[in-house]
Every structure is written in C-alpha cells, then in structure tokens.
Scaffold this active site. Structure first.
Site, mmCIF file in Angstrom:
data_model
loop_
_atom_site.group_PDB
_atom_site.id
_atom_site.type_symbol
_atom_site.label_atom_id
_atom_site.label_comp_id
_atom_site.label_asym_id
_atom_site.label_seq_id
_atom_site.Cartn_x
_atom_site.Cartn_y
_atom_site.Cartn_z
ATOM 1 N N GLU A 351 0.797 -1.232 0.062
ATOM 2 C CA GLU A 351 -0.059 -0.006 0.094
ATOM 3 C C GLU A 351 0.841 1.228 0.053
ATOM 4 O OE1 GLU A 351 -2.279 0.908 3.524
ATOM 5 O OE2 GLU A 351 -0.921 -0.567 4.672
ATOM 6 N N ASP A 396 14.575 -4.435 13.439
ATOM 7 C CA ASP A 396 14.954 -3.101 12.897
ATOM 8 C C ASP A 396 13.988 -2.114 13.145
ATOM 9 O OD1 ASP A 396 16.843 -1.557 11.827
ATOM 10 O OD2 ASP A 396 16.100 -1.999 9.757
ATOM 11 N N LYS A 398 12.888 1.460 14.129
ATOM 12 C CA LYS A 398 13.593 2.460 14.405
ATOM 13 C C LYS A 398 12.759 3.759 13.668
ATOM 14 C CE LYS A 398 15.515 1.534 9.813
ATOM 15 N NZ LYS A 398 17.376 1.346 9.180
ATOM 16 N N PRO A 399 13.002 4.845 14.005
ATOM 17 C CA PRO A 399 12.321 6.071 13.570
ATOM 18 C C PRO A 399 11.879 6.055 11.999
ATOM 19 C CG PRO A 399 13.793 7.013 15.039
ATOM 20 C CD PRO A 399 14.102 5.345 14.882
ATOM 21 N N ASN A 401 11.483 3.163 10.382
ATOM 22 C CA ASN A 401 10.611 2.203 9.861
ATOM 23 C C ASN A 401 9.061 2.480 10.454
ATOM 24 O OD1 ASN A 401 12.317 0.959 7.882
ATOM 25 N ND2 ASN A 401 13.258 -0.625 9.693
#
Length: 582
Positions: A351, A396, A398-399, A401
C-alpha cells in the site's frame, strides 16, 4: 518482393510451467487469498511459491535490464528500422551522385574516376547485404546491432570519399557541413544502441572524414586549407555526444517500459527511492486504478554480489514479503502482490501511504508532545504484538521504519514498515540473514544483546528499539549521539542513557520518562514482557497531556501533505540496503 521470416517467440513464464502473467495463474496474491500454481491458499501461504522462486537462480543471470540487453531487445523488436535506414542510404547512393553530376561538372568528372565508382559499388553491395541479413533474420539482435554499427562506418567512409575526391577550388569558400553529420544523426535516431557503444562508433564515423582526406592527400590529391577542413568536419564530432544522449534517453524509456511490462498488473510510473539492491516505484494497478508502492530487487545487482551475500539478500527480500503477508494488523503495512519479474528479479506491491516517517516528522517539526508520542507508540505496539505472537521478531524497529499518515478519516495512523530483517524465533536456521560478520539492525536503535552477538534473542529487542523511537520523538536526539556507528554500538553495550527529560526541550511526565528508561534497560528481563504489556503501561502514565482525535486532525490540516504529483508527498516505501545506517 522481399519476404520476411520471423521466429516464433516462446512465451515467457513468471513461474515454472506457466506462461501467464502473475495476475492470472501465477505466484502472486491479492487481498485475503493467494493463487499459487492454480491452487487457492489462505493469505500468507507463499512458501511453495518462494521455493520455486529460489530455484530460478539461473534465470536471474539472464538480466534484461542492462544497456546492452535493452538495446538488443529494441533492435530485436524494431530491427526493420535498420532496413529502413539502409534503404534510404541505398537510394542516396544511387540518386545523389547522379543528380549532383548533372548539376556540377566537377562532380561529373569525379564520378568518372575509378575510386568513386569502386567506392559506390562497394557501398551498394554492402547495403544490399545488410538489408538481406536483417530480412532473413540470420543474426541475433546483439550481432545485428554490431552489423548495423559497422555499416554506419561504411556509409560515413563512402560519404568522405565522395566529398574528398572532388578537388577543392583555390577560390572556393566553405562547402558547408559534411553530409556525414546528417548520416550520423539519422542513424542515432533510428538504430538504438548502448550509449557508450553508440558514441564510440559515431566518433569513428565522424573521424572517417579527416582520415579519408589524409589518405587521399598522400595518394596525390591536392591539399586543403586546414581552416576550411575544420569548418567542414568539426560539426561531425559533436554528434557522438548527441548520439549518447539520444540512446540514453531511449534506453531509459525502454527500461521503464520493461518494468511496466514485467510487473504483472502494475504499471510503474515514478521512482520513489533507490538503494544498492533495488528500487521502489510509485505504481498503479492497471485495472483497479489503485496506487501502490512496488519494491523491486534487481537480478543484475545480485549477480555482482559474492555468492553468500547475494543468497542472503535474496532470502531477506523473500522473507520480508512472507512476513508481511502473514500479518493482519492495520498498523502493519499491507502487501497486495508478490511475484517474479521476467529477468529473474523479485518484486512485491505494498500500500502507498502519504505521510512522514517518524525520523522525518521530528526533523521537520521538532520533538513531539508526550500525549502524541504515547498515541503513536501504542499503535506500534499493536503491530509488534501480532508479529511476536506469530513468532516473528522485527529486529529493525527505528524511526525510519515507523510511518505516520492520514488514512481515510483516521489521523495520526501509525504503520510499521520494512520486515527485511525479521527473524522467526522457532526457526534458528533463518537467524543469520546478513553477510558474514555483519550485525543485523541499525546502530542507533540496536539492542545490547544484538550488539553483543548473543546466539539467542527474543521479542524484547523490538521493545528496546521502540524505546529508542520514543526517545527520538520526545527529545529529537538519538539515545547515544556518537560520531561513528561502531562507537554507537559500544555505547548501547556499555553506557546508560540520560533520561529523555534531561535532553528534551519540553516537559515529560515522570511515569513516561521512567518507562522509556525501562525500555532501554541493558538486560531484557528488566524491560516490559511484551508489546501488549507496554501498551498498557503507556496508557497508565500519569500527568500525560491528552492528545485527542481533534488535536490530530488540526495538526494534519495545518501540515497537510499535498497529493501526488505535487511536492511534499513522501511515500512509505524504503529500500533495505546492505549497509547499516544510523
């Protein structure tokens, strides 16, 4: 009449044993169910398909996206254009000398010389041979392309002989630009080739003029003033640049068209991101007219990697698609389709979201209010909790992702992205998906047990990563602001972080401050036991300023992201590259 024989092309299959595109009976899946080899299966059961993909490593070697192979394909589909230009050259070889001889006595005298006659007859015979070769299909596309480029030199040399065999008069001004210029431009426009190859042969064609002049003067023909010769032939040497640019543009358009043809029902029309292993494109479903983000791993890049590295990256890409397909949480990015490209690469369609990664959110708008931070983190917990219950560790978090978007009537809707490093807890053989000696994760958000290389890790590494995200959202700074990734990894192992309240420019409730420090504990046992428990603890924080749906709506109206194609839109899709990023 010239007859043409064409070889029938075998249909190219996306999957072994199938000649249909992936939207018919292939290994693609859409919605809640997938179709694999014609058998309906619940969403997420892609293992048979992936097994078949992994078995096609030989097909990946036949990449069709390099400049040489794309040019060969263009010639293969449009090889008749070589005949067109050869027929045009043949007409010029016959008519131009005839009419020029009728109008100019000097030309008529030159045509009576043996040099001109032999040159013209040779050029006509070679032209007929090129037309015959193209029509009969004796040569493969790349060989036919080389024949065409050599033919370009033959005609350029013929023009040079014709021009230099007519003596220059002492009082003659400048004859104008050499006809070689027109020939080279015409050839560049009609016959595609790899840019460097096209430029090389074009330069060689331009050099035939001075070269033939040099040979003829040594054979006794009169010299010409160097300035006249320079004006006559100088424009020819600009055409190689034009040829390279024209062919670069043509091959770029062919590459886009090839991508569109190869990716099933999706038409790619705008690159969003590019990394060392592949590309992310804004795409549109041909029939549903729905935009999507298509992530592609290129086989030509895989071939340049060492064997173990290429295999690891290929498995990580497959694993990411499999992991996302099994998750139903609305806070996990949805995957629409997954398949194999004609050239052996992989792709999947996700998406397409308009909004900001949490990294960009803080970089553009500064530290966020505690109430909003809790609202975002609880949504991330919902995605992680489902993944953890299914035995998956993201590894992983983190900001970059976590993506914040405006979805329908919902504002501040958070989505978890990039499952490329996901690990199945019960499948230890899949635990090492990185190159030998590499640490899986991002240094700025790396859990201590991962940094230490612990043989067994669990879901609490994701909670540590979520603590790093919370720290970033509240303070606008990483937990450990070290100058080098290695130093940052060591800091996660040895240093104790300062409370975010000491580094933030906004007041932070003590309960939230302490909870974040608990998430950043060195020992996994000191952290909350699960994402669901963390979500409850976040909601129980006292003295937390409220963040209501009305607050979120006002914020998004004030910082609205303009829809495509205007600037300001940021797509969610990211590339997972081999290098670790802070």
């Amino acid at each position: 009449m010239i007859f043409r024989w064409r070889r029938a092309r075998k249909p190219t299959s996306f999957w072994p044993g199938h000649s249909r595109p992936p939207d018919e009976k292939s290994g693609s899946f859409c919605g809640n169910r997938s179709t694999i080899q014609g058998v309906d299966a619940p969403r997420g059961t892609l293992a048979p398909a992936v097994g078949r993909i992994a078995g096609r490593e030989g097909d990946a070697g036949r990449s069709r996206l390099s400049n040489a192979t794309l040019a060969a394909e263009l010639v293969g589909r449009n090889h008749v254009q070589l005949s067109w230009i050869a027929v045009a050259a043949l007409a010029g070889l016959i008519t131009i000398p005839f009419f020029a001889g009728m109008l100019q006595r000097e030309v008529a005298d030159a045509l009576d010389t043996r040099l001109i006659r032999v040159t013209l007859i040779t050029a006509v015979l070679i032209t007929l041979a090129v037309i015959l070769i193209e029509r009969l299909g004796w040569f493969k596309p790349m060989a036919l392309l080389r024949v065409g480029l050599l033919y370009q030199l033959v005609i350029a040399a013929t023009i040079a002989v014709f021009e230099n065999a007519i003596p220059w008069q002492p009082d003659e001004y400048v004859r104008g630009t050499s006809a070689i210029t027109l020939w080279l431009v015409s050839f560049a426009l009609l016959v595609p080739a790899p840019p460097l190859m096209a430029a090389f042969y074009c330069f060689a064609g331009a050099a035939t003029g001075p070269f033939v002049y040099f040979l003829l003067t040594h054979a006794g023909y009169p010299d010409v003033d160097p300035s006249r010769l320079t004006v006559h032939y100088a424009p020819c040497f600009l055409i190689p640049i034009v040829s390279a640019l024209v062919n670069s543009r043509a091959l770029r358009m062919e590459r886009l068209a090839a991508r569109a043809r190869e990716l099933g029902s999706y038409e790619l029309y705008e690159p969003l991101n590019q990394g060392g292993m592949g590309e992310v494109w804004r795409a549109r479903h041909r029939f549903l007219k729905r935009d999507a983000a298509v992530k592609v791993i290129r086989p030509d890049v895989l071939l340049l990697q060492p064997g173990r590295t290429a295999d690891s990256l290929r498995k990580r890409f497959e694993q990411e698609a499999l992991a996302i397909a099994q998750l139903q949480s609305p806070h996990t990015v949805a995957i629409h389709d997954f398949g194999l490209t004609e050239d052996g690469g992989f792709y999947y369609a996700m998406e397409l979201l308009d909004g900001y990664t949490l990294q960009t959110l803080v970089e553009r708008f500064g530290p966020q209010p505690p109430g909003r931070v809790v609202h975002i983190l609880t949504q991330a917990c919902a995605s992680l909790e489902e993944a953890h219950q299914r035995g998956m560790i993201h590894r992983d978090v983190k900001p970059n992702n976590l993506f914040l978007c405006h979805l329908g009537t919902s504002f501040d809707f958070c989505k978890l992205l990039d499952f490329g490093l996901v690990k199945h807890i019960l499948q230890q053989d899949q635990s090492q998906m990185t190159a030998s000696g590499a640490i899986a994760g991002t240094p700025a958000c790396l859990a201590p047990e991962v940094a230490a290389g612990a043989p067994a890790i669990d879901h609490r590494v994701d909670l540590y990563g979520l603590g790093c995200v919370a720290y970033w959202l509240l303070s606008g700074q990483p937990v450990f602001d070290e100058p080098h990734p290695t130093a940052m990894i060591v800091a996660h192992l040895q240093k104790h972080p300062l409370p975010p309240s000491q580094r933030a420019g906004i007041p932070i409730p003590p309960d939230l401050d302490n909870l974040i420090l608990r998430l950043l504990a060195k020992e996994p046992d000191a952290r909350p036991g699960s994402a669901a428990e963390l979500s409850g603890l976040l909601r129980q924080c006292r003295d937390l300023p409220p963040w209501t749906p009305a607050d979120a709506e006002r914020w998004w109206h004030a910082h609205a992201i303009l829809p495509h194609p205007h600037t300001g839109t940021q797509a969610h899709a990211t590339l997972h590259v081999a290098e670790s990023r802070q």
